[in-house]
Design a protein around this motif. Structure first.
Motif, PDB file in Angstrom:
ATOM      1  N   TRP A 104     -19.980   0.671  87.543  1.00  0.00           N
ATOM      2  CA  TRP A 104     -18.980   1.046  88.566  1.00  0.00           C
ATOM      3  C   TRP A 104     -19.309   2.540  89.081  1.00  0.00           C
ATOM      4  O   TRP A 104     -19.209   2.695  90.066  1.00  0.00           O
ATOM      5  N   ALA A 105     -19.727   3.377  88.170  1.00  0.00           N
ATOM      6  CA  ALA A 105     -20.182   4.836  88.825  1.00  0.00           C
ATOM      7  C   ALA A 105     -21.149   4.780  89.471  1.00  0.00           C
ATOM      8  O   ALA A 105     -21.342   5.261  90.604  1.00  0.00           O
ATOM      9  N   VAL A 106     -22.304   4.144  89.131  1.00  0.00           N
ATOM     10  CA  VAL A 106     -23.595   3.985  89.955  1.00  0.00           C
ATOM     11  C   VAL A 106     -23.241   3.490  91.293  1.00  0.00           C
ATOM     12  O   VAL A 106     -23.834   3.828  92.296  1.00  0.00           O
ATOM     13  N   ILE A 107     -22.433   2.250  91.393  1.00  0.00           N
ATOM     14  CA  ILE A 107     -21.910   1.749  92.858  1.00  0.00           C
ATOM     15  C   ILE A 107     -21.079   2.841  93.315  1.00  0.00           C
ATOM     16  O   ILE A 107     -21.358   2.955  94.705  1.00  0.00           O
ATOM     17  N   GLY A 108     -20.294   3.358  92.844  1.00  0.00           N
ATOM     18  CA  GLY A 108     -19.296   4.440  93.461  1.00  0.00           C
ATOM     19  C   GLY A 108     -20.147   5.482  94.006  1.00  0.00           C
ATOM     20  O   GLY A 108     -19.635   5.994  95.237  1.00  0.00           O
ATOM     21  N   VAL A 109     -21.128   6.152  93.255  1.00  0.00           N
ATOM     22  CA  VAL A 109     -21.863   7.504  93.673  1.00  0.00           C
ATOM     23  C   VAL A 109     -22.615   6.956  94.756  1.00  0.00           C
ATOM     24  O   VAL A 109     -22.870   7.607  95.864  1.00  0.00           O
ATOM     25  N   THR A 110     -23.277   5.651  94.648  1.00  0.00           N
ATOM     26  CA  THR A 110     -24.043   5.260  95.794  1.00  0.00           C
ATOM     27  C   THR A 110     -23.251   5.100  97.324  1.00  0.00           C
ATOM     28  O   THR A 110     -23.861   5.367  98.235  1.00  0.00           O
ATOM     29  N   ALA A 111     -21.995   4.425  96.993  1.00  0.00           N
ATOM     30  CA  ALA A 111     -21.255   3.957  98.383  1.00  0.00           C
ATOM     31  C   ALA A 111     -20.846   5.446  98.845  1.00  0.00           C
ATOM     32  O   ALA A 111     -20.837   5.415 100.121  1.00  0.00           O
TER      33      ALA A 111
END
Length: 246
Positions: A104-111
């Motif tokens: 979720w951190a990967v997705i959140g930082v990306t978004a």
């Protein structure tokens, strides 16, 4: 075939890293933003980060030599040095944190990065060495913990007053060198596994080929076009990588 990787998963990883290389050679950023959301659906985050860092070795040959003459060497050195220091703390988080939370951190930082870049925010003052150091520290921590070295630094670079050619060159040099610096940091903390090394070596060729193709497509006058292409690909990677779709 790298241990622990099935044929379909390996094929998807190789295709993704090829696209990531094209985006990287074209825009100067976005490779990890393309690769990591997809990779963490197939691999443990620790393996994905280490393998991708190893694959960055190809960039030293394909794009970095032509980028070095364009950068502010003092500025990029400060960024690299501070990011490398902070990556020790980030890799520690990667080692002990919950896998689902990291995804979720990967997705959140990306978004969040994508939204900030699309918004077009800019700053008008020339950055000081202390500002570059702060950006480097934040970048290294986020990169060590999620594999996304680009977001903080790219936002800082694209929001400044440098030309597109210089911003792209700075991002290329910084991201390549700091990605490679992650390899010994991860080895010291016991995260450089045989699976990660094998997969990283397998990805060297498609990633390098992608950067060559992307570099050939780059045109300094085509800022709007290459930003739009990178943003669209990053957005697709975010959707594909959502844990909700497992």
């Amino acid at each position: 075939m790298p241990a622990g990787t099935d044929p379909a998963g390996l094929l998807l990883l190789l295709g993704t890293v090829l696209v990531a290389g094209v985006v990287y050679g074209f825009a100067g950023f976005g490779a990890a933003l393309i690769f990591m959301p997809v990779a963490v659906r197939i691999l443990p985050p620790q393996v994905a980060v280490a393998a991708f860092a190893i694959s960055a070795l190809s960039s030293l040959v394909t794009v970095v030599p032509r980028a070095v003459p364009l950068v502010d060497r003092r500025g990029v050195t400060i960024l690299i040095a501070t990011a490398t220091l902070a990556s020790f703390a980030g890799v520690w988080v990667l080692r002990v944190a919950d896998v689902t939370g990291l995804r979720w951190a990967v997705i959140g930082v990306t978004a969040v990065t994508l939204l900030a870049l699309v918004s077009g925010w800019r700053y008008r003052t020339a950055p000081r060495d202390s500002t570059r150091a702060a950006v480097g520290l934040a970048t290294g921590f986020v990169g060590g913990a999620t594999g996304l070295l680009g977001p903080v630094m790219v936002l800082f670079q694209l929001a400044g007053r440098d030309s597109i050619a210089r911003s792209r060159a700075t991002a290329l040099v910084f991201l390549t060198v700091t990605s490679l610096a992650l390899v010994p940091v991860m080895a010291l903390q016991g995260l450089l596994t045989a699976q990660a090394v094998g997969l990283g070596l397998v990805m060297l060729l498609p990633y390098g080929l992608g950067t060559v193709i992307g570099h050939a497509l780059f045109r300094p006058e085509g800022e709007a076009g290459y930003r739009l292409a990178a943003y669209l690909l990053i957005g697709v990677a975010v959707v594909i990588g959502l844990p909700l779709f497992d």
